[in-house]
Each structure stands twice: as structure tokens, then as C-alpha cells.
Design a protein around this motif. Sequence first.
Motif, PDB file in Angstrom:
ATOM      1  N   GLU A 310      76.693 -51.040 -17.187  1.00 36.36           N
ATOM      2  CA  GLU A 310      77.500 -52.173 -16.742  1.00 36.36           C
ATOM      3  C   GLU A 310      76.808 -52.936 -15.603  1.00 36.36           C
ATOM      4  O   GLU A 310      76.542 -54.107 -15.721  1.00 36.36           O
ATOM      5  CB  GLU A 310      78.888 -51.696 -16.305  1.00 36.36           C
ATOM      6  N   TRP A 312      77.794 -54.086 -12.545  1.00 34.48           N
ATOM      7  CA  TRP A 312      78.512 -55.263 -12.066  1.00 34.48           C
ATOM      8  C   TRP A 312      78.205 -55.521 -10.590  1.00 34.48           C
ATOM      9  O   TRP A 312      77.508 -54.744  -9.933  1.00 34.48           O
ATOM     10  CB  TRP A 312      80.009 -55.072 -12.268  1.00 34.48           C
ATOM     11  N   VAL A 343      80.755 -59.859 -13.483  1.00 35.07           N
ATOM     12  CA  VAL A 343      79.743 -59.507 -14.475  1.00 35.07           C
ATOM     13  C   VAL A 343      78.574 -60.488 -14.402  1.00 35.07           C
ATOM     14  O   VAL A 343      78.754 -61.681 -14.656  1.00 35.07           O
ATOM     15  CB  VAL A 343      80.331 -59.513 -15.899  1.00 35.07           C
ATOM     16  N   ARG A 347      74.501 -59.267 -17.994  1.00 33.01           N
ATOM     17  CA  ARG A 347      75.236 -58.032 -18.268  1.00 33.01           C
ATOM     18  C   ARG A 347      76.531 -58.276 -19.041  1.00 33.01           C
ATOM     19  O   ARG A 347      77.325 -57.352 -19.218  1.00 33.01           O
ATOM     20  CB  ARG A 347      75.565 -57.325 -16.947  1.00 33.01           C
TER      21      ARG A 347
END
Length: 424
Positions: A310, A312, A343, A347
Motif C-alpha cells: 500500500e 500510503w 494514496v 499506489r
Amino acid sequence: MSVKNSVRPHFSLGLLPLLLCPTLVQAAGFQLAEQSATGMGRAFAGEAAIADNASVLSRNAAAMTRFDEIALSAGVIYVRPDVNIEGETQVPTARGPVTLDASAHDIANAAWVPNLALIMPLGEEWRLGLSAGSYFGLGVEMPGRYNAGQFGNVSDIRTLDLGLSLAYRLNRHWSFGAGVNAIQGEGEVGGTFPANDMVAKHLKGDGWAFGWNLGTLYEHSEQTRVGLAYRHDVTLTLAGDAIGIDEQGRPFQDKGELDLILPASAELALFHQLTPALALHSSINWTNWSRFTQLEAQLDKHGTMHIKDEQWRDSWRYALGLTYRLSPDWQLRSGMAYDKSPVPTERRTISIPDSDRIWYSLGTGYRISQALSLDLGLTFIDGKQAAVHETMELRPGVAATRSTFTGSSEGDAWLAGMQLNYLF
């Protein structure tokens, strides 16, 4: 989710005293803002400082000191999202890469999100609070035999937050509050092979976690006050059943755990009564999404199941609103907010579609009697279209199994809420 060529075990989840089923989240990432229908009518601007009913407990425990009577708030918000994926996926076959349509429409269902808050005075300076609500949730499910299911065909997170809070008024200017939270969570994440809808990886489970929060309220005067609140991060461990494919391509069933980060957040809120009829309020919210780096499960027999990276970043939300007293019994509210996605562009994924969004909110409040009031709120969330490009190897380390998705995601939502408030 339709599953073929593999047996998917049923996982029984316990019944909750209050069932919260949030759909696609309406704040950044998979964070929920819908703890108050009153606040929704002003885009949650100034929520940690206004304290016009007991629902302020969801944002700032210190603001409980503004209540000299027992106060109860109970409400529900209906969320109707419209989330769509447009794009194509390229998948490997024995004859070479093949390009398939990977569009999916209306992938998030409507839901009801309830909330409850109770504030009780304990003498002159102390206040006790009890609350139930949800701060995190996600509900995305692709259609059966989705051509890009390898990038995720279900992402479902549901949480119930039970809170106990205490506040103390130091003097006429300063109040302080703190609370503890018990969080029950249920989650399901998974993906399928595009050729036959066979499960590639899947985990479904539930668990409990505990957290805490702090807040302070500074009342410069009866017309102006500032609230500052902080909610600490929590690691929610979801334990349950897992399905996967081993290195030899054989399906397996196992038990496992997935650690889900519920990030820390903070709010700085301002309330100012400009005239006897008009009040202005604003908020700046921060969420520590940079802690959300990956989804990875630990299985009892098959080791680590890596679901998705992820990576983030922290996000910010800015809100501005106003309240106008039309008469002694009627209030009108409005607000706008800008919600920055956590985000990064590189990604973005279709399993957790997210983008920058703008809130447009209207609300009204009616005092039915000296003790009872009713609040209504309506919000439209305009989610911006975001480009998405994903790449993965169906068999890690084997370049010939490389698959891609190229396209975009877009999600708007309507929210409608109702709340009753009572002073005993």
C-alpha cells in the motif's frame, strides 16, 4: 463473491449489540466521518468545538463539560455511493498475453451507519460519556468472474467502536478529556485468478482491539472556542480462515491472522458566534495514513501470505461551515470540505479505490420542545476521477506470469442523516 474450482469455508461472525455496516468509506482511505447527522449537515466543520449535542463525544471528550444535564443523541446516516472502475487488464496465457475488459460498475453497496452518545454530569467539574459508532469501514466487491480479480475482488472492513470517556473542567476557559475505546472488527480481503475465478488468496476473520483518545477545549468567551482532539492508532488483528495457492500451484486451506492498522488522527476546530444569529466554524483534520504500508497475513501452516503493498501517506482534511438561527426553534446549517487522498498516484488500486473529494453539505435543526430536538443533514461527495495502473506477477518471481491493469476509478456518494437529541 463467486468462487469456482475451490472450496470456500464459511466463517461465522458473532452478532453485535449494534451492527455497523459501512460501505465505501466517505473520508480519506477507509476512514469514516459519519458519527453525527448534525455534523454532517455542516460537512463536519468545527466538530471538535461546537458541542451543540451529545454527538460531540465522537470527536472531543473535553467538550462534554459544556453540558450541565444528561444529554443523549442517537442517529443514523444512509450512505448511497456510486463507485465505478473503467479499464483493461492484460493477462498471460499459453498463447501469450491477452487484453480483456476490466470495467466494473456500482461496486459499493448502500448502507446505514448508526451512532449513539450519552453524556452524564458527575458534580460541577466532571462529566462521563458513553458512545457507540464506527470510525473505519470499507465495502468493495467486484462482479463474479471479474477479469481483473487478480488485483482484488473483495475488500470488506467493518468496525464497531464502543467508547468510555471522562472530562474535567479546570476553570471557565479550559477543559480536558480522555477516553478508552473497545473496537470490534470484521474483515475480508481476497483475489481470484482471471481465467477461471479460482481463489488466488483470501482471508476472512474478526478480532478486538483497544485504543485511547485525548482532547482539550479552550473557551475564550461564550462566542469563541477552540477544540483540539487526538485519537491514537490501533492495530486490529483479524483472525480467521484463509485460502491460497502454494508454490506448486495447489490450492490450500489454512488459518491465519492479518494485522490491520487503524491510524492515529487529530482535529483542530474553531467555533465563533459572529452575530446572535450567525456562527462560523472550521476544522483541520490529520490522519497518520503513512503507517498503512501493506496487507499481509501470517498463516498457521503456510507462512506469510502477502496480499498487497500500500505505502500510503498522511492525509489532511479542511472544512468550513456556518450555522444560521432562523428562529428560536429552527437552525440552518451548511458546509464544504476538501478531503485529500492518502494514496500516492503510483499506489492507486482498484481494490481500495480512493481519490481527492469535495463535500457539499446542508442541514437543519428543529427544537421540538425544551428537551427534544431533531437534526437532518444531506451531503453530496464529489470524488475526482483517478488514473490507476497496477502490475503483478501471478506467480511471484516468474516474469512470464506478469499481469497489468490500466484504467481509472471514480466514486461519488449521497449521504442523508437524521438524529434525535434529548436533555434529561
